[in-house]
Design a protein around this motif. Structure first.
Motif, PDB file in Angstrom:
ATOM      1  N   SER A 176       1.852 -14.375 -26.348  1.00  0.00           N
ATOM      2  CA  SER A 176       1.335 -13.121 -26.914  1.00  0.00           C
ATOM      3  C   SER A 176      -0.114 -12.990 -26.470  1.00  0.00           C
ATOM      4  O   SER A 176      -0.867 -13.972 -26.475  1.00  0.00           O
ATOM      5  CB  SER A 176       1.432 -13.135 -28.442  1.00  0.00           C
ATOM      6  OG  SER A 176       0.795 -11.993 -28.991  1.00  0.00           O
ATOM      7  N   GLY A 177      -0.517 -11.781 -26.079  1.00  0.00           N
ATOM      8  CA  GLY A 177      -1.883 -11.636 -25.596  1.00  0.00           C
ATOM      9  C   GLY A 177      -2.423 -10.234 -25.771  1.00  0.00           C
ATOM     10  O   GLY A 177      -1.693  -9.287 -26.066  1.00  0.00           O
ATOM     11  N   MET A 178      -3.722 -10.109 -25.582  1.00  0.00           N
ATOM     12  CA  MET A 178      -4.395  -8.812 -25.664  1.00  0.00           C
ATOM     13  C   MET A 178      -5.527  -8.785 -24.655  1.00  0.00           C
ATOM     14  O   MET A 178      -5.895  -9.818 -24.087  1.00  0.00           O
ATOM     15  CB  MET A 178      -4.902  -8.555 -27.083  1.00  0.00           C
ATOM     16  CG  MET A 178      -5.848  -9.596 -27.629  1.00  0.00           C
ATOM     17  SD  MET A 178      -6.167  -9.369 -29.419  1.00  0.00           S
ATOM     18  CE  MET A 178      -4.602  -9.943 -30.106  1.00  0.00           C
ATOM     19  N   GLY A 179      -6.055  -7.589 -24.399  1.00  0.00           N
ATOM     20  CA  GLY A 179      -7.077  -7.450 -23.385  1.00  0.00           C
ATOM     21  C   GLY A 179      -6.457  -7.427 -22.003  1.00  0.00           C
ATOM     22  O   GLY A 179      -5.482  -6.706 -21.755  1.00  0.00           O
ATOM     23  N   PHE A 180      -6.977  -8.235 -21.102  1.00  0.00           N
ATOM     24  CA  PHE A 180      -6.500  -8.276 -19.718  1.00  0.00           C
ATOM     25  C   PHE A 180      -5.002  -8.505 -19.641  1.00  0.00           C
ATOM     26  O   PHE A 180      -4.299  -7.884 -18.845  1.00  0.00           O
ATOM     27  CB  PHE A 180      -7.250  -9.384 -18.967  1.00  0.00           C
ATOM     28  CG  PHE A 180      -6.754  -9.629 -17.564  1.00  0.00           C
ATOM     29  CD1 PHE A 180      -7.155  -8.825 -16.517  1.00  0.00           C
ATOM     30  CD2 PHE A 180      -5.885 -10.683 -17.299  1.00  0.00           C
ATOM     31  CE1 PHE A 180      -6.698  -9.059 -15.223  1.00  0.00           C
ATOM     32  CE2 PHE A 180      -5.432 -10.932 -16.014  1.00  0.00           C
ATOM     33  CZ  PHE A 180      -5.843 -10.122 -14.975  1.00  0.00           C
ATOM     34  N   PHE A 181      -4.474  -9.387 -20.495  1.00  0.00           N
ATOM     35  CA  PHE A 181      -3.063  -9.757 -20.412  1.00  0.00           C
ATOM     36  C   PHE A 181      -2.142  -8.610 -20.841  1.00  0.00           C
ATOM     37  O   PHE A 181      -1.080  -8.406 -20.256  1.00  0.00           O
ATOM     38  CB  PHE A 181      -2.794 -11.002 -21.243  1.00  0.00           C
ATOM     39  CG  PHE A 181      -3.532 -12.209 -20.752  1.00  0.00           C
ATOM     40  CD1 PHE A 181      -3.193 -12.794 -19.543  1.00  0.00           C
ATOM     41  CD2 PHE A 181      -4.581 -12.748 -21.470  1.00  0.00           C
ATOM     42  CE1 PHE A 181      -3.878 -13.902 -19.070  1.00  0.00           C
ATOM     43  CE2 PHE A 181      -5.265 -13.857 -21.015  1.00  0.00           C
ATOM     44  CZ  PHE A 181      -4.922 -14.434 -19.812  1.00  0.00           C
ATOM     45  N   SER A 182      -2.526  -7.870 -21.863  1.00  0.00           N
ATOM     46  CA  SER A 182      -1.690  -6.742 -22.280  1.00  0.00           C
ATOM     47  C   SER A 182      -1.745  -5.620 -21.247  1.00  0.00           C
ATOM     48  O   SER A 182      -0.738  -4.960 -20.979  1.00  0.00           O
ATOM     49  CB  SER A 182      -2.125  -6.232 -23.649  1.00  0.00           C
ATOM     50  OG  SER A 182      -3.440  -5.723 -23.619  1.00  0.00           O
ATOM     51  N   LEU A 183      -2.930  -5.399 -20.640  1.00  0.00           N
ATOM     52  CA  LEU A 183      -3.021  -4.392 -19.587  1.00  0.00           C
ATOM     53  C   LEU A 183      -2.198  -4.809 -18.381  1.00  0.00           C
ATOM     54  O   LEU A 183      -1.525  -3.982 -17.750  1.00  0.00           O
ATOM     55  CB  LEU A 183      -4.489  -4.188 -19.196  1.00  0.00           C
ATOM     56  CG  LEU A 183      -4.745  -3.155 -18.096  1.00  0.00           C
ATOM     57  CD1 LEU A 183      -4.211  -1.784 -18.512  1.00  0.00           C
ATOM     58  CD2 LEU A 183      -6.236  -3.068 -17.773  1.00  0.00           C
ATOM     59  N   MET A 184      -2.223  -6.099 -18.054  1.00  0.00           N
ATOM     60  CA  MET A 184      -1.436  -6.608 -16.933  1.00  0.00           C
ATOM     61  C   MET A 184       0.051  -6.365 -17.160  1.00  0.00           C
ATOM     62  O   MET A 184       0.785  -5.978 -16.245  1.00  0.00           O
ATOM     63  CB  MET A 184      -1.706  -8.098 -16.755  1.00  0.00           C
ATOM     64  CG  MET A 184      -0.984  -8.735 -15.586  1.00  0.00           C
ATOM     65  SD  MET A 184      -1.619  -8.225 -13.990  1.00  0.00           S
ATOM     66  CE  MET A 184      -0.532  -9.140 -12.901  1.00  0.00           C
ATOM     67  N   ALA A 185       0.524  -6.559 -18.374  1.00  0.00           N
ATOM     68  CA  ALA A 185       1.939  -6.330 -18.681  1.00  0.00           C
ATOM     69  C   ALA A 185       2.303  -4.862 -18.514  1.00  0.00           C
ATOM     70  O   ALA A 185       3.360  -4.523 -17.969  1.00  0.00           O
ATOM     71  CB  ALA A 185       2.239  -6.795 -20.107  1.00  0.00           C
ATOM     72  N   ARG A 186       1.415  -3.972 -18.970  1.00  0.00           N
ATOM     73  CA  ARG A 186       1.682  -2.538 -18.828  1.00  0.00           C
ATOM     74  C   ARG A 186       1.659  -2.115 -17.362  1.00  0.00           C
ATOM     75  O   ARG A 186       2.517  -1.352 -16.902  1.00  0.00           O
ATOM     76  CB  ARG A 186       0.650  -1.732 -19.619  1.00  0.00           C
ATOM     77  CG  ARG A 186       0.898  -1.731 -21.128  1.00  0.00           C
ATOM     78  CD  ARG A 186      -0.145  -0.898 -21.840  1.00  0.00           C
ATOM     79  NE  ARG A 186      -1.428  -1.602 -21.914  1.00  0.00           N
ATOM     80  CZ  ARG A 186      -2.612  -1.013 -21.915  1.00  0.00           C
ATOM     81  NH1 ARG A 186      -2.693   0.302 -21.827  1.00  0.00           N
ATOM     82  NH2 ARG A 186      -3.726  -1.721 -22.019  1.00  0.00           N
ATOM     83  N   GLN A 187       0.677  -2.630 -16.613  1.00  0.00           N
ATOM     84  CA  GLN A 187       0.581  -2.283 -15.206  1.00  0.00           C
ATOM     85  C   GLN A 187       1.756  -2.851 -14.410  1.00  0.00           C
ATOM     86  O   GLN A 187       2.218  -2.239 -13.435  1.00  0.00           O
ATOM     87  CB  GLN A 187      -0.741  -2.802 -14.630  1.00  0.00           C
ATOM     88  CG  GLN A 187      -1.976  -2.098 -15.165  1.00  0.00           C
ATOM     89  CD  GLN A 187      -2.044  -0.644 -14.746  1.00  0.00           C
ATOM     90  OE1 GLN A 187      -1.448  -0.235 -13.751  1.00  0.00           O
ATOM     91  NE2 GLN A 187      -2.773   0.158 -15.504  1.00  0.00           N
ATOM     92  N   ARG A 188       2.255  -4.005 -14.820  1.00  0.00           N
ATOM     93  CA  ARG A 188       3.383  -4.606 -14.115  1.00  0.00           C
ATOM     94  C   ARG A 188       4.634  -3.743 -14.241  1.00  0.00           C
ATOM     95  O   ARG A 188       5.383  -3.582 -13.277  1.00  0.00           O
ATOM     96  CB  ARG A 188       3.651  -6.017 -14.645  1.00  0.00           C
ATOM     97  CG  ARG A 188       4.623  -6.817 -13.778  1.00  0.00           C
ATOM     98  CD  ARG A 188       4.846  -8.207 -14.323  1.00  0.00           C
ATOM     99  NE  ARG A 188       5.569  -8.163 -15.580  1.00  0.00           N
ATOM    100  CZ  ARG A 188       5.206  -8.803 -16.676  1.00  0.00           C
ATOM    101  NH1 ARG A 188       4.091  -9.514 -16.678  1.00  0.00           N
ATOM    102  NH2 ARG A 188       5.922  -8.728 -17.772  1.00  0.00           N
ATOM    103  N   GLU A 189       4.868  -3.191 -15.437  1.00  0.00           N
ATOM    104  CA  GLU A 189       6.022  -2.315 -15.619  1.00  0.00           C
ATOM    105  C   GLU A 189       5.900  -1.070 -14.744  1.00  0.00           C
ATOM    106  O   GLU A 189       6.875  -0.627 -14.138  1.00  0.00           O
ATOM    107  CB  GLU A 189       6.133  -1.916 -17.094  1.00  0.00           C
ATOM    108  CG  GLU A 189       6.620  -3.042 -17.996  1.00  0.00           C
ATOM    109  CD  GLU A 189       7.983  -3.546 -17.591  1.00  0.00           C
ATOM    110  OE1 GLU A 189       8.870  -2.714 -17.290  1.00  0.00           O
ATOM    111  OE2 GLU A 189       8.174  -4.770 -17.531  1.00  0.00           O
ATOM    112  N   TYR A 190       4.705  -0.511 -14.679  1.00  0.00           N
ATOM    113  CA  TYR A 190       4.468   0.659 -13.833  1.00  0.00           C
ATOM    114  C   TYR A 190       4.672   0.306 -12.363  1.00  0.00           C
ATOM    115  O   TYR A 190       5.304   1.057 -11.600  1.00  0.00           O
ATOM    116  CB  TYR A 190       3.047   1.184 -14.074  1.00  0.00           C
ATOM    117  CG  TYR A 190       2.627   2.290 -13.138  1.00  0.00           C
ATOM    118  CD1 TYR A 190       3.189   3.562 -13.213  1.00  0.00           C
ATOM    119  CD2 TYR A 190       1.658   2.063 -12.156  1.00  0.00           C
ATOM    120  CE1 TYR A 190       2.798   4.568 -12.350  1.00  0.00           C
ATOM    121  CE2 TYR A 190       1.261   3.057 -11.285  1.00  0.00           C
ATOM    122  CZ  TYR A 190       1.835   4.310 -11.385  1.00  0.00           C
ATOM    123  OH  TYR A 190       1.448   5.306 -10.532  1.00  0.00           O
TER     124      TYR A 190
END
Length: 322
Positions: free
Chosen positions: A143-157
């Motif tokens: 579970s993460g926030m900051g860079f890691f949550s943005l990375m997950a969103r960008q990866r799906e895109y």
């Protein structure tokens, strides 16, 4: 013949119809491939390929059938969504990792082709596995926030934009995450210690990860590990991303790691923010109360390869008893 059939292990496989491997092959072809692989491995399997909305319903039916071993087929996010059902199963459950990262699948030793993974499940052994809970929301690995949550969103895109190459999709997602991450201000309590930090990212893992491939040697270590990526701008984020790829992240000067059995995180910069749970991203308000559920799940892991016996210095018939 009847005796052989009676000894066969029976599985019920519930597969996510939206998994990439299923979409590439087609649901019927993929289901037949799974059933055939189980048969070759000496087991029997009923296979259901269902939409994400039907997963929990069909899993409940499988878990309720005491004559079969339930197997969930999908990526880390699919397994995450199945946890509320699987945690109620009193028997070991199986996993067939069909995602891009497959954190849990690798930790269970389920690697190689789909057929090799199925053989490993048929021949595997149950292991106890800790789970994490965030305000009642379950997760199995990260579970993460900051860079890691943005990375997950960008990866799906990036997956949708560059379906032809996982590497290109990763590089695209990493670049955008490095460029557009904003520092977050948090107050954290772990192991009885309270601290306030400004960070580019905070990552909470169930038990300790290590090495270039981010694998856990134990799934029942009974602790969280919290990683805090210091705010150092674009350069430090780029270095952190590179160190994660090369396996040198443990020695990064911008990373602080702490361990504990309970963690509370309060975001001071906004009321709601993005949080990732095993690759799935949600918007949620703090505080985030991380609690450990020791040995909450029994999962089938691949048996480690048995070491080959050392050759005797002389033929066996010439060996004398000691």
């Amino acid at each position: 013949m009847l005796e052989t059939q009676a000894q066969q292990r029976c599985f019920r496989v519930i597969a996510n119809a939206r998994a990439g491997a299923v979409l590439e092959a087609g649901a019927d072809v993929f289901a037949q491939r799974i059933a055939t692989a189980f048969e070759v491995a000496g087991c029997r399997a009923a296979v259901e390929v269902v939409s994400p909305r039907q997963l929990q319903e069909r899993l409940r039916a499988a878990v309720a059938d005491e004559g079969v071993t339930t197997v969930i087929a999908g990526g880390d996010g699919t397994i995450n969504g199945a946890l509320p059902v699987l945690i109620g199963c009193k028997r070991p459950v199986g996993v067939l990792p069909l995602g891009t990262v497959n954190v849990l699948g690798r930790d269970l030793g389920l690697v190689g082709t789909l057929e090799e993974q199925i053989t490993a499940v048929c021949q595997g052994a149950p292991v106890a596995m800790d789970l994490g809970s965030v305000n009642g929301r379950l997760f199995h690995s990260i579970s993460g926030m900051g860079f890691f949550s943005l990375m997950a969103r960008q990866r799906e895109y990036a997956r949708r934009r560059f379906p032809f190459s996982r590497l290109v999709a990763f590089l695209f997602a990493a670049t955008r995450s490095i460029l557009f991450t904003h520092a977050i201000r948090i107050e954290m309590e772990i192991a009885g210690e309270r601290r306030q930090v400004q960070a580019d990212a905070v990552l909470v893992t169930v038990n300790q990860f290590d090495g270039a491939e981010w694998r856990r040697s134990r799934l029942d270590g009974g602790e969280f590990e919290v990683h805090i990526l210091d705010t150092g701008g674009l350069l430090s984020r780029a270095k952190a991303a590179f160190s994660m790829l090369t396996g040198s992240w443990r020695s990064s000067h911008n990373l602080v790691s702490l361990t504990g059995t309970a963690v509370t995180i309060i975001r001071r910069d906004k009321r709601r923010g993005h949080v990732t749970f095993d690759g799935e991203v949600e918007r949620s308000a703090s505080p985030f109360a991380y609690r450990l559920l020791p040995g909450a799940l029994q999962v089938i892991a691949a048996r480690p390869a048995e070491p080959e016996p050392e050759p005797l210095p002389y033929p066996a018939e010439y060996q004398f008893p000691s």
